[in-house]
Design an enzyme around this catalytic site. Sequence first.
Site, mmCIF file in Angstrom:
data_model
loop_
_atom_site.group_PDB
_atom_site.id
_atom_site.type_symbol
_atom_site.label_atom_id
_atom_site.label_comp_id
_atom_site.label_asym_id
_atom_site.label_seq_id
_atom_site.Cartn_x
_atom_site.Cartn_y
_atom_site.Cartn_z
ATOM 1 N N SER A 188 0.797 -1.224 0.000
ATOM 2 C CA SER A 188 0.000 0.000 0.000
ATOM 3 C C SER A 188 0.829 1.273 0.000
ATOM 4 O O SER A 188 0.372 2.301 -0.504
ATOM 5 C CB SER A 188 -0.941 -0.002 1.204
ATOM 6 O OG SER A 188 -0.218 -0.155 2.404
ATOM 7 N N HIS A 216 -5.252 -3.086 -2.819
ATOM 8 C CA HIS A 216 -4.864 -2.121 -3.862
ATOM 9 C C HIS A 216 -4.721 -2.744 -5.239
ATOM 10 O O HIS A 216 -4.419 -2.041 -6.200
ATOM 11 C CB HIS A 216 -3.556 -1.427 -3.477
ATOM 12 C CG HIS A 216 -3.689 -0.593 -2.253
ATOM 13 N ND1 HIS A 216 -4.168 0.701 -2.261
ATOM 14 C CD2 HIS A 216 -3.450 -0.888 -0.957
ATOM 15 C CE1 HIS A 216 -4.200 1.167 -1.039
ATOM 16 N NE2 HIS A 216 -3.768 0.223 -0.218
ATOM 17 N N LYS A 248 -11.675 1.060 -2.121
ATOM 18 C CA LYS A 248 -10.618 1.697 -2.915
ATOM 19 C C LYS A 248 -11.059 1.743 -4.381
ATOM 20 O O LYS A 248 -11.947 2.511 -4.703
ATOM 21 C CB LYS A 248 -9.300 0.996 -2.644
ATOM 22 C CG LYS A 248 -8.841 1.385 -1.223
ATOM 23 C CD LYS A 248 -7.758 0.572 -0.622
ATOM 24 C CE LYS A 248 -7.469 1.125 0.777
ATOM 25 N NZ LYS A 248 -6.815 0.182 1.648
HETATM 26 C C1 LIG Z 1 -6.799 0.024 3.057
HETATM 27 C C2 LIG Z 1 -6.245 -1.291 3.362
HETATM 28 C C3 LIG Z 1 -6.892 -2.163 4.235
HETATM 29 C C4 LIG Z 1 -8.079 -1.747 5.036
HETATM 30 O O1 LIG Z 1 -9.224 -1.689 4.274
HETATM 31 P P1 LIG Z 1 -10.419 -0.756 4.759
HETATM 32 O O2 LIG Z 1 -11.584 -1.246 3.983
HETATM 33 O O3 LIG Z 1 -10.019 0.634 4.446
HETATM 34 O O4 LIG Z 1 -10.575 -0.976 6.230
HETATM 35 C C5 LIG Z 1 -6.384 -3.423 4.387
HETATM 36 N N1 LIG Z 1 -5.265 -3.807 3.753
HETATM 37 C C6 LIG Z 1 -4.602 -2.990 2.928
HETATM 38 C C7 LIG Z 1 -3.367 -3.479 2.245
HETATM 39 C C8 LIG Z 1 -5.061 -1.700 2.726
HETATM 40 O O5 LIG Z 1 -4.393 -0.875 1.942
#
Ligand SMILES: *Cc1c(COP(=O)(O)O)cnc(C)c1O
Length: 403
Positions: A188, A216, A248
């Site tokens: 990330s 991602h 995302k």
């Molecule tokens: C954003 C993210 C999460 C968390 O997801 P949310 O739905 O925002 O709680 C988990 N793992 C990774 C790698 C992330 O980038």
Amino acid sequence: MDGADRSARPSWSDRLRRDALAREATAMRRHVRQVQQRDGVFVHVDGRRLVNFSSNDYLGLAQHLDLTAALQECAAYSGVGSTASHLVCGHHREHVRLEELAAEWQKYPRALLFGSGYLANLGVLQALLRDGDLCVQDKLNHACLLDGARFSGADLKRYPHLDLDAAQRQLRTRPDATALIASDGVFSMDGDLAPLPLLALLARSEDALLYIDDAHGVGVIGPYGRGSVAQAGLGVRDVPLQMITLGKALGGYGALVLGTEELIEAIAQRARPYLFTTALPPALAAASCAAIELVRGESWRRLKLSALVKRFRRGAAQLGLPLLDSGTPIQPIVLGENQAALDASIALERAGFLVAAIRPPTVAPGSARLRVTLSAAHEETQIDALLDALEKCCKPRNTAAAG
Ligand SMILES: *Cc1c(COP(=O)(O)O)cnc(C)c1O
């Protein structure tokens, strides 16, 4: 009441004041910006209209009419709240539709919907791992995978980023322990990919379960936007369990865990962050169904995004900016010191761009960075304008840093 006893207890306000001072001293204090309005890649922040290069809305779906229409229609007949946890009476038909659609899209036997990616990672690791088990993770994994391992009581070992020899050594320290390997699919804060075929091989040879967090990757890479597992040519036989987030590239909120029937059933029975929380609003599930249909059915956003990534990297390389080895829309520019990253972010904001400075503990000390994220909703001219601004805001201090 004895006054002497009370004064012996450490004071909360002393502690909080000390912590606050330490944050100021190390440029670690976080400022929460208020977004007054959002219009595609434009955000109105603190009274200014900025081009947003910080969001994870990689495909520009968060304001897509298909998503908002699905949300509104569903809310019009089912209301807002789901009113209970899944196992009580909060499991609505939109949740079922989303789980079935996601499983079909991803070619996995079964999917389970969680309130968020954070909850999904806590839930999966806590449900599957016990005291004495072994959980091996990449050092750059997202914080919630680490938290999940801690929550589970398993023995957590973190290997240096992408170093699968080290991962293998860690697994072999405990050959008799039930073991799980967890990795981000796309990291990330660095934007690079996990070596999934090798991870799958390692998991198989060490009889460990492989769990990939593709927050991602999903929507952005892979055939039909299925994500990094599919992009690597793998499926449920190689990666028996993976997690995709809906917040995302899919533009909504929530997360799905995909896996074999056996694994998903075990998680549904045991995961506390699934059992003891209110189910996602059904209208959000309906919006995510619309998002999956768009991601699966239309490839032009992925193609445009990938062309924008190449354009940005070409331009940044010409400027000698210190890029990382990332082919994804996450394009960090590592500046080192916290203050350097903050200063650059502030200068970019003055120039009309929102680019977040990411500092420890999100990244390692000394690797504070601008985390530039690109979206299919950006235009080429906006990429070029950002590059111009970056040239002025963060010229490399020496050629070694640029190499
Ligand atoms: C954003 C993210 C999460 C968390 O997801 P949310 O739905 O925002 O709680 C988990 N793992 C990774 C790698 C992330 O980038």
